[in-house]
Design a protein around this motif. Structure first.
Motif, PDB file in Angstrom:
ATOM      1  N   ALA A  75       7.847  37.193  35.750  1.00 29.52           N
ATOM      2  CA  ALA A  75       8.441  38.160  34.814  1.00 29.52           C
ATOM      3  C   ALA A  75       9.542  38.999  35.463  1.00 29.52           C
ATOM      4  O   ALA A  75      10.388  39.555  34.771  1.00 29.52           O
ATOM      5  CB  ALA A  75       7.363  39.071  34.247  1.00 29.52           C
ATOM      6  N   GLU A  76       9.564  39.073  36.784  1.00 30.84           N
ATOM      7  CA  GLU A  76      10.571  39.872  37.492  1.00 30.84           C
ATOM      8  C   GLU A  76      11.715  39.033  38.044  1.00 30.84           C
ATOM      9  O   GLU A  76      12.733  39.578  38.454  1.00 30.84           O
ATOM     10  CB  GLU A  76       9.913  40.636  38.642  1.00 30.84           C
ATOM     11  CG  GLU A  76       8.893  41.659  38.199  1.00 30.84           C
ATOM     12  CD  GLU A  76       8.168  42.312  39.368  1.00 30.84           C
ATOM     13  OE1 GLU A  76       8.601  42.137  40.527  1.00 30.84           O
ATOM     14  OE2 GLU A  76       7.155  42.983  39.117  1.00 30.84           O
ATOM     15  N   LEU A  77      11.535  37.732  38.086  1.00 29.47           N
ATOM     16  CA  LEU A  77      12.552  36.860  38.683  1.00 29.47           C
ATOM     17  C   LEU A  77      13.760  36.704  37.769  1.00 29.47           C
ATOM     18  O   LEU A  77      13.633  36.640  36.550  1.00 29.47           O
ATOM     19  CB  LEU A  77      11.965  35.480  38.960  1.00 29.47           C
ATOM     20  CG  LEU A  77      10.986  35.388  40.124  1.00 29.47           C
ATOM     21  CD1 LEU A  77      10.299  34.032  40.114  1.00 29.47           C
ATOM     22  CD2 LEU A  77      11.698  35.613  41.448  1.00 29.47           C
ATOM     23  N   LYS A  78      14.907  36.627  38.392  1.00 28.91           N
ATOM     24  CA  LYS A  78      16.144  36.332  37.662  1.00 28.91           C
ATOM     25  C   LYS A  78      16.578  34.916  38.016  1.00 28.91           C
ATOM     26  O   LYS A  78      16.152  34.350  39.024  1.00 28.91           O
ATOM     27  CB  LYS A  78      17.216  37.350  38.024  1.00 28.91           C
ATOM     28  CG  LYS A  78      16.814  38.751  37.575  1.00 28.91           C
ATOM     29  CD  LYS A  78      17.988  39.657  37.488  1.00 28.91           C
ATOM     30  CE  LYS A  78      17.477  40.982  36.892  1.00 28.91           C
ATOM     31  NZ  LYS A  78      18.524  41.917  36.703  1.00 28.91           N
ATOM     32  N   VAL A  79      17.437  34.373  37.187  1.00 24.29           N
ATOM     33  CA  VAL A  79      17.909  33.004  37.386  1.00 24.29           C
ATOM     34  C   VAL A  79      18.472  32.820  38.789  1.00 24.29           C
ATOM     35  O   VAL A  79      18.192  31.824  39.450  1.00 24.29           O
ATOM     36  CB  VAL A  79      18.959  32.630  36.310  1.00 24.29           C
ATOM     37  CG1 VAL A  79      19.622  31.310  36.631  1.00 24.29           C
ATOM     38  CG2 VAL A  79      18.303  32.583  34.938  1.00 24.29           C
ATOM     39  N   ARG A  80      19.245  33.760  39.288  1.00 21.95           N
ATOM     40  CA  ARG A  80      19.875  33.618  40.607  1.00 21.95           C
ATOM     41  C   ARG A  80      18.845  33.466  41.729  1.00 21.95           C
ATOM     42  O   ARG A  80      19.142  32.941  42.784  1.00 21.95           O
ATOM     43  CB  ARG A  80      20.818  34.772  40.892  1.00 21.95           C
ATOM     44  CG  ARG A  80      20.156  36.064  41.259  1.00 21.95           C
ATOM     45  CD  ARG A  80      21.170  37.103  41.777  1.00 21.95           C
ATOM     46  NE  ARG A  80      20.740  38.437  41.486  1.00 21.95           N
ATOM     47  CZ  ARG A  80      20.923  39.069  40.340  1.00 21.95           C
ATOM     48  NH1 ARG A  80      21.560  38.478  39.368  1.00 21.95           N
ATOM     49  NH2 ARG A  80      20.474  40.290  40.161  1.00 21.95           N
ATOM     50  N   ASP A  81      17.594  33.936  41.488  1.00 25.07           N
ATOM     51  CA  ASP A  81      16.557  33.846  42.503  1.00 25.07           C
ATOM     52  C   ASP A  81      16.015  32.433  42.674  1.00 25.07           C
ATOM     53  O   ASP A  81      15.441  32.121  43.717  1.00 25.07           O
ATOM     54  CB  ASP A  81      15.381  34.778  42.141  1.00 25.07           C
ATOM     55  CG  ASP A  81      15.782  36.235  42.045  1.00 25.07           C
ATOM     56  OD1 ASP A  81      16.654  36.676  42.830  1.00 25.07           O
ATOM     57  OD2 ASP A  81      15.230  36.942  41.170  1.00 25.07           O
ATOM     58  N   VAL A  82      16.165  31.587  41.662  1.00 24.64           N
ATOM     59  CA  VAL A  82      15.544  30.261  41.707  1.00 24.64           C
ATOM     60  C   VAL A  82      16.498  29.102  41.428  1.00 24.64           C
ATOM     61  O   VAL A  82      16.147  27.952  41.679  1.00 24.64           O
ATOM     62  CB  VAL A  82      14.345  30.176  40.730  1.00 24.64           C
ATOM     63  CG1 VAL A  82      13.277  31.186  41.100  1.00 24.64           C
ATOM     64  CG2 VAL A  82      14.779  30.355  39.300  1.00 24.64           C
ATOM     65  N   MET A  83      17.682  29.370  40.909  1.00 24.40           N
ATOM     66  CA  MET A  83      18.596  28.296  40.498  1.00 24.40           C
ATOM     67  C   MET A  83      19.071  27.463  41.683  1.00 24.40           C
ATOM     68  O   MET A  83      19.030  27.899  42.836  1.00 24.40           O
ATOM     69  CB  MET A  83      19.812  28.888  39.776  1.00 24.40           C
ATOM     70  CG  MET A  83      20.759  29.631  40.690  1.00 24.40           C
ATOM     71  SD  MET A  83      22.149  30.332  39.761  1.00 24.40           S
ATOM     72  CE  MET A  83      23.150  30.944  41.113  1.00 24.40           C
TER      73      MET A  83
END
Length: 157
Positions: A75-83
């Protein structure tokens, strides 16, 4: 066959997000729209690719950490963290066989298609497989028609 031929046959434009979008929003969009990927665009440029593979990897990492390790909750992750911040891209004029080789060698199931730096589509391995199948079916029909007109073949029927 060229990449542009497949792009023209698709009935939807690629959905895009920016790198600040919450991962949870993207997961909902991907599930609701039956998508395997979203192209990440910041300042009118492709900066990444989010696929279900990246989502699964972060979920697995959280599970390995027993949901209390250093990886933030989904719920806290943004796309840039995993893309995937360095996706392989292609152009509209690439040959289909070259695209297949590119996708296989880079183990990338989705490939953004760019015209200069502008996104014009995205292709999945399924899109490529479907196009190859259709092309081979057409070739088979033409060959069967050609063979059927051959006098020696007709006499064997």
């Amino acid at each position: 066959m060229k990449v542009i031929d497949i792009i023209k046959s698709k009935d939807r434009n690629p959905l895009t997000v920016n790198s600040d979008t919450l991962l949870s929003e993207c997961i909902i969009t991907m599930a609701d729209e039956d998508l395997g990927s979203l192209v990440v665009i910041d300042n009118n440029a492709v900066v990444g690719l989010l696929t279900f593979r990246e989502v699964i990897l972060v979920l697995a990492q959280r599970q390995k950490e027993l949901r209390s390790g250093p990886t933030p909750p989904v719920a806290e992750l943004k796309v840039r963290d995993v893309m995937n911040s360095a996706p392989i891209c292609t152009t509209a004029d690439m040959d289909l066989n070259d695209l297949r080789a590119l996708m296989i060698s880079h183990h990338q199931r989705y490939i953004p298609v760019l015209d200069k730096r502008e996104l014009i589509g995205i292709l999945s391995f399924h899109d490529v497989a479907r196009s190859v199948f259709a092309e081979q079916e057409n070739e088979n029909k033409l060959l069967k028609h050609y063979i059927g007109d051959w006098p020696l073949y007709r006499s064997q029927l």
